[in-house]
Design an enzyme around this catalytic site. Structure first.
Site: not given
Length: 328
Positions: A317, A247, A198
């Site tokens: 995130e 998310s 990520r």
């Protein structure tokens, strides 16, 4: 037993922020420094409508460049002390209530073209991930179905090495084109992106404008079935019809963020007008009228309680930008 009876008690409500004061208007100076700009350049534009949460204050300057050359022209002329922030479709973003100082760049029209040539796909940074997945499916290219499960655009996918359902951007990227803060156009090979989970380690000041991907020949029917399965899974397990931001936290090594949040007893937990989704506990939801401060405070409360119950420090995130609104 009703939902109200079994959900955790709500937390304290943050103080309602005062309406942000307008920023100084930089547009006349910027137009004088960069004559001939073809894109939209406006002062004090509310950003709430550009985010899926539908919260946040204004951009001091909002710039929607016509193309990469237009973007490079402005960046080359921009004073070094003026900050630049890039947003995409706003699906994984909290804009704070005080707004965003400096120039906010949004890549929209002019950055959405998708071209398929053989096994390669060239896509603008403003192209929605799902449209790239569909273009690949129509061309019979395998390896792109995971993009169907990512509610953002290609620029953001590059910046965070977006992934879902067993695939990541690093698996299919060939190269990415970007504009530097000084207005130079550069191309990075996939190996130069420094992809990790990520995240990519390309310089933070690069603004990605397009990317080249490579897939492999596949069976159209099988690819269509993969896409349908991902669509069904998202609709069944995620609050995609709510005002949410995707998310919220990255998965810690060897663990799932949603399981840690659920284990802390936070399913359905509310703070003000923001809530931990009852459907998927790694999603936060604007129940209607929430402020950015409420949503961010809810996320921080979730982090605090998960740390207390599991010893795991969750990492955001969702990208959070801008400044808090002044206290009333």
């Amino acid at each position: 037993m009703s939902v109200a009876e079994h959900q955790p008690a709500s937390g304290p409500k943050p103080t309602e922020p005062a309406a942000p004061a307008p920023f100084a208007d930089l547009v006349p100076e910027l137009r004088a420094r960069a004559p001939g700009l073809r894109g939209r350049l406006e002062a004090n534009v509310p950003l709430a409508d550009f985010t899926w949460f539908r919260v946040g204050g204004p951009a001091q300057v909002l710039f929607l460049p016509a193309d990469a050359d237009d973007l490079a022209r402005l960046l080359a002329a921009l004073p070094a002390q003026v900050p630049v922030t890039v947003i995409g479709l706003g699906s994984n973003l909290i804009v704070r209530d005080g707004g965003v100082p400096g120039v906010v760049v949004r890549l929209a029209r002019g950055f959405t073209e998708i071209v398929v040539e053989g096994c390669r796909i060239t896509a603008g940074a403003g192209a929605p991930d799902v449209k790239v997945a569909r273009a690949a499916a129509e061309a019979g290219l395998d390896g792109f179905s995971f993009l169907r499960g990512i509610p953002g655009a290609i620029g953001g996918a590059l910046r965070m090495n977006a992934g879902a359902y067993g695939g990541e951007v690093k698996d299919v990227l060939v190269s990415a084109q970007a504009v530097t803060r000084a207005g130079a156009v550069v191309t990075l090979a996939a190996a130069e992106m420094g992809f990790t989970y990520r995240h990519c380690h390309a310089p933070d000041d690069l603004i990605f404008t397009r990317a080249v991907f490579e897939g492999r020949p596949g069976d159209r029917a099988e690819i269509a079935a993969q896409m349908a399965k991902i669509t069904d899974s998202r609709e069944a397990t995620q609050p995609i019809k709510s005002r949410t931001g995707g998310s919220t936290f990255t998965n810690p090594p060897g663990a799932s963020a949603w399981k840690l949040v659920d284990g802390a007893g936070l399913r359905g937990f509310t703070l003000g007008r923001a809530q931990v989704s009852e459907l998927h506990t790694n999603f936060l939801v604007n129940l209607g009228g929430a402020t950015a401060a409420e949503i961010e405070a809810l996320g921080e409360e979730v982090r605090r309680r998960v740390l207390a119950t599991s010893g795991v420090a969750l990492e955001w995130e969702i990208k959070r930008i801008g400044i808090a609104a002044p206290a009333p």
